[in-house]
Motif scaffolding. Structure first.
Motif, PDB file in Angstrom:
ATOM      1  N   LEU B 312       0.837  -1.198   0.000  1.00 58.74           N
ATOM      2  CA  LEU B 312       0.000   0.000   0.000  1.00 58.74           C
ATOM      3  C   LEU B 312       0.869   1.244   0.000  1.00 58.74           C
ATOM      4  N   ASP B 316      -2.379   5.545   2.259  1.00 59.59           N
ATOM      5  CA  ASP B 316      -3.406   4.535   2.514  1.00 59.59           C
ATOM      6  C   ASP B 316      -3.096   3.777   3.806  1.00 59.59           C
ATOM      7  N   LYS B 341      -4.732  -3.564  -2.616  1.00 58.51           N
ATOM      8  CA  LYS B 341      -4.824  -2.171  -3.071  1.00 58.51           C
ATOM      9  C   LYS B 341      -6.275  -1.828  -3.436  1.00 58.51           C
ATOM     10  N   LEU B 342      -6.937  -2.776  -4.121  1.00 61.05           N
ATOM     11  CA  LEU B 342      -8.345  -2.545  -4.449  1.00 61.05           C
ATOM     12  C   LEU B 342      -9.180  -2.422  -3.170  1.00 61.05           C
ATOM     13  N   ALA B 344      -8.190  -1.479  -0.252  1.00 64.16           N
ATOM     14  CA  ALA B 344      -7.873  -0.195   0.377  1.00 64.16           C
ATOM     15  C   ALA B 344      -8.693   0.922  -0.261  1.00 64.16           C
ATOM     16  N   ASN B 345      -8.722   0.926  -1.597  1.00 67.59           N
ATOM     17  CA  ASN B 345      -9.471   1.971  -2.306  1.00 67.59           C
ATOM     18  C   ASN B 345     -10.947   1.945  -1.920  1.00 67.59           C
ATOM     19  N   TRP B 346     -11.513   0.761  -1.933  1.00 67.40           N
ATOM     20  CA  TRP B 346     -12.943   0.663  -1.653  1.00 67.40           C
ATOM     21  C   TRP B 346     -13.286   1.059  -0.221  1.00 67.40           C
ATOM     22  N   VAL B 349     -12.629   4.985  -0.003  1.00 67.54           N
ATOM     23  CA  VAL B 349     -13.410   5.895  -0.845  1.00 67.54           C
ATOM     24  C   VAL B 349     -14.916   5.614  -0.743  1.00 67.54           C
ATOM     25  N   GLU B 350     -15.363   4.533  -1.386  1.00 68.68           N
ATOM     26  CA  GLU B 350     -16.803   4.306  -1.442  1.00 68.68           C
ATOM     27  C   GLU B 350     -17.404   4.043  -0.052  1.00 68.68           C
ATOM     28  N   SER B 386     -15.554  -1.201 -13.320  1.00 70.55           N
ATOM     29  CA  SER B 386     -15.562  -0.383 -12.101  1.00 70.55           C
ATOM     30  C   SER B 386     -16.812   0.463 -12.044  1.00 70.55           C
ATOM     31  N   LYS B 390     -19.746   0.173  -8.865  1.00 72.52           N
ATOM     32  CA  LYS B 390     -20.358   1.194  -8.011  1.00 72.52           C
ATOM     33  C   LYS B 390     -21.864   0.991  -7.902  1.00 72.52           C
TER      34      LYS B 390
END
Lengths: 483, 481, 93
Positions: B312, B316, B341-342, B344-346, B349-350, B386, B390
């Motif tokens: 990461l 993050d 990494k995915l 972490a992003n989710w 963020v979302e 992607s 969402k």
């Protein structure tokens, strides 16, 4: 029946000479007939007592009952008793009925001991004459114009008057030993931590110790067997093995080394008292003991140190009496401040208020080091005196109180004079040592006591020493006129 | 004049023990009033305290985590004052010999700098009850359920210089105690409460200004607001020639106003002295080593591991490691999806956005870490784009089922089948000859931009379900001609 | 001990002393303080203060909920309660 010792009652109950109900009824009748003379009980629990006696008789009939099963006993009103008002001698707790038992009360219930009632005491155990009780003074059965001593005056007077075979008591600065001395009975304050303090309403936590008032050392040994227990609920209760205190009562005193502190025979000691104590010590010599002069050089600061430490602790311990959750609450409090101030001022007596204020003073900013910290240092020096003395002797003896019982009012206007009543007993509380008082003579027809101070956890030895004395003397059999 | 702010904090951290510090009553939050107040908590006459070992284990863990000396011998003292939520008339606390000695926490500030805040000490004590002020005929009601809940009070040195630093410290501390598992961190229930000591002085001056204490702040937001407000107030007072009065202040988060509660003159004389009902608590090396062995991974170590092992980025890793619940959620999602990494992003963020919007904690998330991992797997294996992910996430949040169910029912499967895509592309080429000719005659560097037209057509034809990578490949191949 | 000191002490202890009693209380407390002042002459040099008679250490208890709910028994002995709460004159902080 009331002239029997507990040791004798235990035998008679088993021989069915009488039942526990008969024994209990006998003492209840004596209380009802005689206690108006002494005011030694604040509550008599007739119904519960007879109920407990019936249960005890059933256990005795079934066999295998504990030794004390069926024996009547009175509790000082400092020990919490479920469903029975526990006043601590104070208006503050005049309406207080605890929903829990003190550990020692529980211990006696477990063994089938019958509670006759609750005995009078100085308010919150603060006093040496039983004159500070909300329920009025207790009178000394030996001289009704004289005090019984305090704070366990009700326990002492009731045992002396033989309206109870024995009573529990507590000792913070001499509150078992001094009244035992003034009422001509046997009193024992065990080592600090030997007996649980759970459910004993606190005066000064690091000094308070529950103990017993009995006619003989043998009875004290029997009762201590049940009273002493390890109790995890009291963090200061000690997890040390508990011997059978009756097992060593008959050991010989040959070779016993008695230390006599010269500081306990100085100015202020009544001549008659001194003579009786000296005679008692001579009796021990005849029983094979040797006598040695010892020094407790910090004795003179015991009273000053005590009157800093005890008030300091009590000032915090008594803050919980605020009129919110139990106990006395003033009428129509106008504000929080008003609730506190009036509830406490109306609920506490003068001596209690005085000690709370002295304690606040000793702990307050700017005075802590000069008073509280200084007294704690003095306390260590006092303890060290005893530790040093016990390197060369087995036991220390001297007077319990400076004089026999005094008249009502003689010292109650002068706190300092009253405080000096405990001049010989206070140091053992500061050090946490066990102490006893046993009758050793009469002066002006009033009893005087011999104090026996033991080493830590040496209760069995002290009881052995006292028992041997009582096997060879009759002072403990003397009763007030008319009893 | 330029002013410098000096801030020190006193933080009350409720320990997550099952029972109280001095009694066997439950510490559970939210019970009926006074149902968790036993004879000891009510200060009934003759009752005595015992000491909860777990409170010492947790305090020791905290001490080790802030690199502090653990006092082998700590003493409980009585702090005397009258208040209806304090049944004994004294609070049992530690003064001269607290369990945790001096330590520190290092903060990472928003400008990337590291700042060390020294902790003077941390001591164990009991919480008080609560006064309820709704009207009982002009009276207050007292609930003593909270009385005796164990607290550690963490006392910092006056090392912070701004509201930002103070809040950063508070967040760091929050992350630490939740990671250690010694506090549930629920500030809305009072599990952490901040007292803020604030003073200002002319920049460059050595001597500290007179300070005020703003008590009982129970959110990071209120803390920031209260500090900003108090700094402003003090500067205004000083610049208009006035003097700061040493006082205790209360901040009201609803009205955004603060007021004076009491001044130093009517402060109490607490008459501390060693509690005679309790003995010195002596901890030996074995106890301390045992606690050290039981220490969970600390945020610092987690952060390093996320960078080194999970690859990461620094940012993050800091965010995800700062809070125990977030870290636990992230790690589960990362492990189950195999895509850190995915994941972490989710999470950052979302998920964070949705939680924020609905004011939920990550433990209250309607999408579990396992469910999020399921979504990430479908994204990773190309089942969905992607963009579709969402939509799927939104549906999962609304309780429409796990990722596979949502993809199925909404028919969101991505078209990756080469044959189907080739058919679509062939049709587009056939139907748009002019565009195809333009594309083919255009210069090489103009072509990518022109490709967009074809992608758009293909997406439209596939109802958005064409796998973009695959589509691109086929388009280039067929147009390239 | 002057009157203001007695008043301050009484307030710390949340005791109310009637104005006509203050002088007597002051005298008696002064006498007690004179007694305990004997301590000041004592050389305590390097002696450590002693808070407990025995050199014991605190036992620690396992973290278990052992106390049942006995609210009704406790509230029954309280002077003023309502809805499970203890009542006091309005608390203002």
């Amino acid at each position: 029946m009331h002239n029997l010792t507990i040791a004798q009652m235990i035998r008679e109950l088993r021989q069915k000479t009488f039942s526990s109900v008969e024994l209990t009824e006998h003492f209840l009748a004596r209380i009802e007939r005689l206690d108006s003379n002494y005011n030694s009980f604040v509550t008599v629990t007739r119904e519960q007592a007879l109920q407990q006696a019936r249960q005890a008789d059933a256990r005795l009939a079934a066999g295998n009952a504990p030794a004390l099963c069926g024996i009547p006993l009175a509790h000082k009103d400092i020990f919490c008793t479920t469903g029975v008002r526990t006043s601590c001698g104070s208006k503050m707790l005049d309406n207080f009925v605890p929903p829990y038992d003190a550990t020692i009360v529980e211990n006696y219930l477990r063994d089938g001991v019958v509670m006759l009632g609750k005995t009078n005491m100085d308010e919150f155990a603060m006093g040496s004459s039983n004159e500070t009780s909300y329920y009025g003074p207790v009178k000394n059965p030996w001289a009704l114009n004289c005090v019984p001593g305090g704070s366990s005056g009700g326990s002492a007077a009731s045992v002396a008057a033989r309206i109870t075979p024995a009573a529990t008591a507590s000792d913070t600065g001499g509150s078992i030993r001094q009244p035992a001395s003034l009422c001509g009975i046997t009193g024992i304050k065990p080592t600090y931590g030997r007996v649980s303090r759970w459910g004993m309403i606190a005066f000064a936590s690091s000094l308070d110790q529950a103990g017993l008032m009995t006619r003989t050392a043998e009875d004290a040994a029997l009762l201590l067997n049940t009273m002493a227990s390890f109790d995890a609920k009291d963090s200061t209760c000690v997890d040390e093995p508990i011997p059978d205190y009756t097992a060593t009562l008959n050991e010989s005193l040959s070779g016993l080394r008695i230390g006599v502190p010269k500081e306990y025979f100085g100015e202020g000691l009544n001549e008659g008292t001194a003579r009786a104590v000296e005679d008692a010590i001579k009796t021990f010599e005849k029983l094979g003991a040797s006598v040695h002069s010892v020094s407790l050089p910090h004795s003179h600061i015991a009273v000053p140190a005590y009157y800093v430490i005890a008030p300091a602790e009590c000032s915090a311990n008594l803050s919980r009496f605020d009129g919110v959750r139990y106990g006395y609450r003033c009428a129509n409090p106008q504000s929080l401040e008003d609730l506190y101030k009036r509830s406490r001022s109306e609920g506490f007596g003068e001596e209690v208020k005085r000690r709370i204020m002295v304690g606040c003073y000793a702990l307050s900013a700017g005075y802590y080091d000069a008073y509280y910290a200084k007294a704690q240092k003095a306390r260590r020096l006092i303890k060290q005196d005893f530790v040093d003395a016990f390197k060369t002797v087995d036991v220390i003896m001297g007077p319990t109180a400076p004089s026999p019982a005094f008249e009502f009012g003689a010292k109650s206007k002068d706190p300092v004079a009253m405080y000096l009543e405990d001049i010989y007993t206070i140091a053992t509380n500061l050090a946490g040592l066990p102490g006893m008082s046993i009758p050793c003579g009469l002066v002006d027809d009033k009893p005087v006591g011999l104090q026996i101070i033991g080493n830590y956890f040496a209760e069995a030895r002290m009881l052995n020493i006292a028992h041997q004395f009582q096997q060879n003397t009759q002072f403990h059999d003397l009763a007030p006129a008319g009893i | 004049m330029e002013w410098e702010t000096v801030i020190g904090l006193e933080v009350h951290v409720q320990l997550a023990t099952r029972s109280k510090i001095f009694s066997g009553s439950s510490t559970a939050f939210g019970a009926e009033p006074n149902t968790q107040a036993c004879a000891i908590d009510l200060a009934m006459p003759g009752t005595l305290p015992t000491v909860n070992a777990e409170a010492f284990r947790m305090a020791t863990m905290f001490g080790l985590a802030i690199n502090a000396e653990i006092n082998r011998r700590s003493i409980f003292e009585r702090k005397n004052y009258f208040y209806p939520d304090l049944p004994k008339g004294y609070q049992t606390t530690q003064l001269a010999s607290p369990i945790v000695g001096a330590g520190y926490l290092d903060l990472t500030l928003s400008n990337g700098e590291t700042k060390r805040v020294r902790i003077h000490h941390a001591h164990l004590e009991e919480d008080a009850g609560k006064s309820l002020h709704e009207d009982f005929h002009g009276m207050s009601g007292i609930d003593l359920n909270r009385a005796g809940t164990p607290l550690i009070e963490v006392v910092t040195e006056p090392d912070m210089r701004s509201a930002e630093e103070a809040v950063a410290f508070a967040k760091k501390l929050h992350g630490l105690v939740t990671s250690l598992g010694i506090c549930d961190g629920d500030m809305s229930q009072g599990s952490m409460r901040f007292d803020v000591n604030i003073s200002v002085r002319p920049k460059g001056q050595e001597k500290l200004g007179t300070r005020t204490e703003t008590k009982n702040l129970n959110s990071f937001k209120f803390m920031e607001e209260a500090i900003e407000l108090e700094i402003e107030r003090q500067i205004d007072v000083l610049e208009s020639g006035g003097k700061i009065v040493q006082e205790t202040r209360l901040y009201n988060g609803d009205t955004k106003k603060a007021r004076s509660m009491r001044t130093k003159e009517d402060s109490n004389d607490y008459r501390y002295f060693p509690c005679p009902d309790l003995l010195p608590v002596v901890l030996d090396d074995a106890f301390i080593e045992d606690v050290r062995r039981q220490m969970p991974e600390l945020p610092e170590a987690k952060r390093a591991r996320y960078i080194a092992e999970l690859g990461l980025p620094e940012y993050d890793a800091s965010i995800l490691s700062s809070d125990a619940a977030t870290a636990a959620y992230f790690e589960e999602a990362a492990q189950l999806s195999g895509k850190p990494k995915l994941a972490a992003n989710w999470v950052m963020v979302e998920l964070a956005a949705q939680l924020n919007r609905q004011e939920l904690t990550i433990q209250q998330s309607p999408i579990s870490a396992a469910a999020l991992a399921g979504l990430i797997r479908r994204l990773d294996d190309g089942t969905i784009s992607s963009k579709m992910a969402k939509i799927v996430f939104e549906a999962m949040w609304n309780g429409e089922g796990d990722a596979d169910t949502v993809i199925e029912t909404k028919g969101l499967k991505q078209v990756s089948d080469t044959g189907a895509l080739e058919k679509i592309v062939d049709d587009i080429i056939a139907n748009n000859p002019q565009q195809v000719a333009n594309y083919r005659s255009a210069a090489e560097d103009k072509r990518p931009k022109m490709l967009g037209f074809f992608v758009g057509q293909a997406m439209k034809a596939s109802k958005g379900q064409a796998n973009p990578q695959e589509l691109n490949r086929i388009l280039l191949e067929k147009l390239g001609g | 001990m002057d009157r203001s000191e007695i008043e301050k002490l009484a307030h710390l202890a949340r005791l109310e002393i009637r104005p006509e009693e203050i002088d007597e209380v002051a005298t008696r407390i002064s006498n007690v303080l004179a007694l305990v002042d004997q301590l000041q002459a004592l050389d305590t040099g390097n002696v450590a203060p002693m808070a407990h008679p025995l050199d014991a250490v605190q036992r620690l208890r396992a973290d278990e909920v052992s106390e049942p709910n006995r609210r009704d028994e406790f509230l029954a002995i309280a002077p003023a309660t309502e809805n499970g709460l203890y009542l006091v004159p309005k608390v203002i902080d």
